[in-house]
Structure formats: structure tokens, C-alpha cells
Design a protein around this motif. Structure first.
Motif, PDB file in Angstrom:
ATOM      1  N   GLY A 169      -1.269   3.226   1.983  1.00 20.85           N
ATOM      2  CA  GLY A 169      -0.402   2.489   0.671  1.00 20.85           C
ATOM      3  C   GLY A 169      -0.533   2.851  -0.312  1.00 20.85           C
ATOM      4  O   GLY A 169       0.361   3.040  -1.426  1.00 20.85           O
ATOM      5  N   THR A 170      -1.910   2.606  -0.861  1.00 20.68           N
ATOM      6  CA  THR A 170      -2.309   2.882  -2.223  1.00 20.68           C
ATOM      7  C   THR A 170      -1.924   4.378  -2.688  1.00 20.68           C
ATOM      8  O   THR A 170      -1.562   4.563  -3.695  1.00 20.68           O
ATOM      9  CB  THR A 170      -3.793   2.660  -2.350  1.00 20.68           C
ATOM     10  N   GLU A 179      -1.828  -3.329 -11.281  1.00 20.89           N
ATOM     11  CA  GLU A 179      -0.798  -2.249 -11.292  1.00 20.89           C
ATOM     12  C   GLU A 179      -0.294  -1.635 -12.430  1.00 20.89           C
ATOM     13  O   GLU A 179      -0.414  -0.596 -12.685  1.00 20.89           O
ATOM     14  CB  GLU A 179       0.529  -2.854 -10.541  1.00 20.89           C
ATOM     15  N   ILE A 212      -6.120  -0.822  -6.435  1.00 20.63           N
ATOM     16  CA  ILE A 212      -4.941  -1.522  -7.082  1.00 20.63           C
ATOM     17  C   ILE A 212      -4.991  -3.092  -6.818  1.00 20.63           C
ATOM     18  O   ILE A 212      -4.910  -3.280  -5.449  1.00 20.63           O
ATOM     19  CB  ILE A 212      -3.731  -0.912  -6.796  1.00 20.63           C
ATOM     20  N   THR A 256      -9.579   6.378  -2.458  1.00 23.95           N
ATOM     21  CA  THR A 256      -9.263   5.013  -2.609  1.00 23.95           C
ATOM     22  C   THR A 256     -10.017   3.979  -1.676  1.00 23.95           C
ATOM     23  O   THR A 256     -10.791   4.023  -0.945  1.00 23.95           O
ATOM     24  CB  THR A 256      -7.826   4.818  -1.755  1.00 23.95           C
ATOM     25  N   GLN A 267       0.634   6.307  -1.232  1.00 22.41           N
ATOM     26  CA  GLN A 267       1.862   6.327  -1.466  1.00 22.41           C
ATOM     27  C   GLN A 267       2.484   5.849  -2.903  1.00 22.41           C
ATOM     28  O   GLN A 267       3.285   6.301  -3.595  1.00 22.41           O
ATOM     29  CB  GLN A 267       2.581   5.859  -0.292  1.00 22.41           C
ATOM     30  N   LYS A 268       1.950   4.595  -3.295  1.00 24.66           N
ATOM     31  CA  LYS A 268       2.170   4.117  -4.420  1.00 24.66           C
ATOM     32  C   LYS A 268       1.991   4.968  -5.783  1.00 24.66           C
ATOM     33  O   LYS A 268       2.569   5.371  -6.674  1.00 24.66           O
ATOM     34  CB  LYS A 268       1.217   2.803  -5.038  1.00 24.66           C
ATOM     35  N   ARG A 280      -1.004   2.280 -13.687  1.00 27.62           N
ATOM     36  CA  ARG A 280       0.219   2.994 -14.041  1.00 27.62           C
ATOM     37  C   ARG A 280      -0.174   3.535 -15.516  1.00 27.62           C
ATOM     38  O   ARG A 280       0.223   4.738 -15.928  1.00 27.62           O
ATOM     39  CB  ARG A 280       1.524   2.325 -14.103  1.00 27.62           C
ATOM     40  N   THR A 330       4.158   8.065  -6.050  1.00 22.35           N
ATOM     41  CA  THR A 330       5.428   7.577  -6.558  1.00 22.35           C
ATOM     42  C   THR A 330       5.146   7.472  -7.954  1.00 22.35           C
ATOM     43  O   THR A 330       6.283   7.897  -8.799  1.00 22.35           O
ATOM     44  CB  THR A 330       6.022   6.254  -5.949  1.00 22.35           C
ATOM     45  N   TRP A 331       4.368   6.701  -8.330  1.00 24.74           N
ATOM     46  CA  TRP A 331       4.090   6.454  -9.915  1.00 24.74           C
ATOM     47  C   TRP A 331       3.944   7.842 -10.781  1.00 24.74           C
ATOM     48  O   TRP A 331       4.142   7.786 -12.016  1.00 24.74           O
ATOM     49  CB  TRP A 331       2.976   5.234 -10.275  1.00 24.74           C
TER      50      TRP A 331
END
Length: 357
Positions: A347-348, A318, A240, A340, A350-351, A322, A354-355
Motif C-alpha cells: 500500500g505504501t 503524508e 508514512i 518500505t 502504491q501511494k 509528498r 500515485t503521488w
């Protein structure tokens, strides 16, 4: 997932250092597994080809993790008897506290006949027999089975002294989930009929219906209505942003699919090349294979169409990522499988979690 293939194999470790090097690898894997678990990863899987066996590895990781599911991705069906597969899965399920998923697949003739030394015959029948025997073993009842590839007890060719046996230890408290790795039309149909999870590879969600729609519908029509709906593992490389990791991820995706389409099989029998053709990239599939088999690997990787990378991966800014996540969700993907790239891989993850929630 296994890392993208290298143009040449890495050098062998020096004599006397192999054991310690292997130990270090396992320790790094355990730490990585714990990091993934803390980032919210739901399932981890590994591959077994002709290196370390996967059962031992997951037994170690079961002791090093607490919540993440652990899956064999895959155990080749021809590498063990169905009873031994069931015996191996049961303690992994116990050690992990019910977190184990048994991932199975046929592999291919080059590995099965070249490494295991058994004929690559009747993969569909062998898949069905293996799953049915595994579930009978886990039931705790005496195992009797009459199939196209296995009979228990052995009906012909033996001493005639075999008798029905049952699992000696406490059977699993539940049916261990079974994932099937499949890409051929008949294999996918069988997966939709009898498996709990479908493990895909080189998945292009935009062409999902044209390639697999008919097979999935046929399999689901024969599925036991008491079974939960089929879950799907699919995804690809993820990066990302707009930094150098974007090109690194695209290069990795290009190298992986180029290796599979070009070299994972013989010229006349390569399941991944066939899949690429079914997606609609017939000319590209032929070109990639010809270049790869002639030793021009870099050119083979360069011949992978950009369109495939765009549709099969989660690589970009991003907004783009998404948008692509939603496409995967819309076709029914329940486990997003990602590898990743970037300075903050957790962090990628976790994003993405979430998305996609």
C-alpha cells in the motif's frame, strides 16, 4: 536493496539444511517480486557481493515475473571479463522479454582483492572498456577492441593465436540498457557520458548540485546527442504515518548509512565516507568511522545526523513525504528507489507511485 546490516552476522545454517533453506529464500523472493509487480513497481534490483551470484537469481525471477524490469545492482566489473558480462546479460534479456537492465560498478578494493583476487586498478578505464565491449558483443559483429585495460584479441602476453570472434547466438534485438553505480566525481562524469541510467546510493537531493552538478555537466557535454537523456535511480527508506514504523525506518536508515560510512572500506579508503564529507558532514563522517572501526557500532549509528535521515529518506506524515517526493523529482530522479516499513508495504508503494506520477 540489501537489508540494513546486523551488528553481528546471522548464525550459519546447520549442515544438511542449507540447500532447502536457500530454496525457500528463492521462493520467497519470487513471491515478493510478483507482489511488487502487482503493486506497480517498475524495476527490481539485487546486489552481488560475495554470496550467491546475481545472474542466476535474476534468471529465476525473469521466469516468475511478466512486466517488471530486472536489474543487476551491481555486477562488479572485476568479477568477470567484459565478454562474459555481455554473454550473461544477453540470455537474461531474452528470458525476461527485454526487461533486463545491466547494472555495473567497480565495487571496492577490499572485495575485489580480498574475494576475487585481482588488483583494484584503473576503475574508470575498466568501466569504459567493459561497456564498449559489451555493446560490441551485442551488435553481432566480430569484436575487436583496443583499450587501456582490455584488448580483443589479446595483443600481448598470450600465445598470439587469438582472433576476433562474434557472439554465437542471436544478438539482443536492442542495446541492453546499462546502469552505472557511481559516487566519485570522475565516475559520475563517465556515467553521464556513456551510461543509460545512473544508480546512486545515499542520495541527498537537496545537496545534489553541490556534490555532483559539475561532474554531471562535464559528462553530459561529451554524451552522444543521439542517446536518450540519462535516467537516475535514487531514493531511500520509506514509511508514512505516525506509528512505530516511523522510528523503525529511521533506525534502519541510520544503521545502513552508519555501516557504509563507518565500515565499507579501510580507514584510508572508504568511498562512502568521502561522499558523506562532500555532503558537508565532515566531522560526523570522521566520528562515525572512528567509532565503527573501534567496535562501537551502536554509537557509530547514533552519530548519524538527523538531518541526513530527514533529507535522504521518505519517512514521516503524508504531507512531509509528498513534499520530499517533489524534491527528488525536481532534481531529475526518474526511478524512485524505496525500501518500505509499515504494516502495508504494498500500500505504501502504491501511494508513492500515485503521488510521484
Amino acid at each position: 536493496p540489501p537489508p540494513p546490516p546486523h551488528p553481528t552476522p546471522p548464525p550459519a545454517p546447520p549442515p544438511g539444511l542449507y540447500s532447502s533453506a536457500a530454496s525457500d529464500v528463492y521462493k520467497r523472493q519470487a513471491q515478493q517480486a510478483r507482489d511488487f509487480e502487482s503493486a506497480g513497481v517498475d524495476l527490481l534490483w539485487g546486489a552481488e557481493i560475495y554470496g550467491y551470484d546475481l545472474i542466476s537469481t535474476l534468471g529465476y525471477l525473469a521466469a516468475e515475473t511478466e512486466t517488471v524490469q530486472l536489474m543487476t545492482g551491481i555486477i562488479p566489473l572485476y568479477s568477470r571479463s567484459p565478454a562474459l558480462i555481455a554473454q550473461s546479460a544477453a540470455p537474461l534479456d531474452a528470458l525476461s522479454g527485454g526487461r533486463f537492465v545491466l547494472g555495473l560498478g567497480s565495487s571496492g578494493p577490499q572485495v575485489i582483492e580480498g574475494w576475487h583476487g585481482v588488483p583494484f586498478e584503473k576503475p574508470l578505464a575498466r568501466t569504459r572498456d567493459t561497456i564498449e565491449i559489451c555493446r560490441k558483443v551485442w551488435s553481432g559483429e566480430r569484436v575487436e577492441h583496443e583499450g587501456r585495460t582490455y584488448s580483443l584479441p589479446m595483443a600481448e602476453g598470450g600465445t598470439g593465436l587469438g582472433k576476433p570472434l562474434k557472439f554465437m547466438n542471436a544478438p539482443p534485438a536492442h542495446d541492453i540498457p546499462i546502469a552505472l553505480a557511481s559516487i566519485g566525481p570522475k565516475n559520475v562524469e563517465l556515467t553521464a557520458e556513456i551510461a543509460d541510467i545512473w544508480q546512486t546510493i545515499h542520495f541527498v537531493p537537496d545537496r545534489f548540485e553541490q556534490v555532483w552538478g559539475e561532474s554531471l555537466a562535464a559528462g553530459k557535454a561529451k554524451r552522444d546527442p543521439a542517446k536518450a537523456p540519462l535516467e537516475i535511480i535514487a531514493g531511500g527508506f520509506a514509511a508514512i504515518g505516525d506509528g512505530p514504523e516511523i522510528q523503525q525506518a529511521r533506525d534502519a536508515a541510520r544503521g545502513l548509512i552508519g555501516f557504509y560510512v563507518g565500515g565499507m572500506g579501510a580507514k584510508s579508503k572508504n568511498f562512502y565516507n568521502d561522499l558523506f564529507r562532500r555532503y558537508g558532514w565532515e566531522a560526523e563522517a570522521e566520528q562515525i568511522q572512528d567509532l565503527f572501526l573501534s567496535g562501537r557500532r551502536d554509537e557509530a549509528y547514533a552519530a548519524v545526523p538527523d538531518e541526513y535521515i530527514d533529507l535522504s529518506s521518505l519517512i514521516g506524515d503524508e504531507g512531509f513525504v509528498r513534499e520530499r517526493l517533489q524534491v527528488f523529482k525536481d532534481v531529475g530522479v526518474t526511478y524512485l528507489n524505496v525500501q518500505t516499513f509499515g504494516p502495508q508495504p504494498l500500500g505504501t508503494i502504491q501511494k508513492l507511485k500515485t503521488w510521484s506520477s
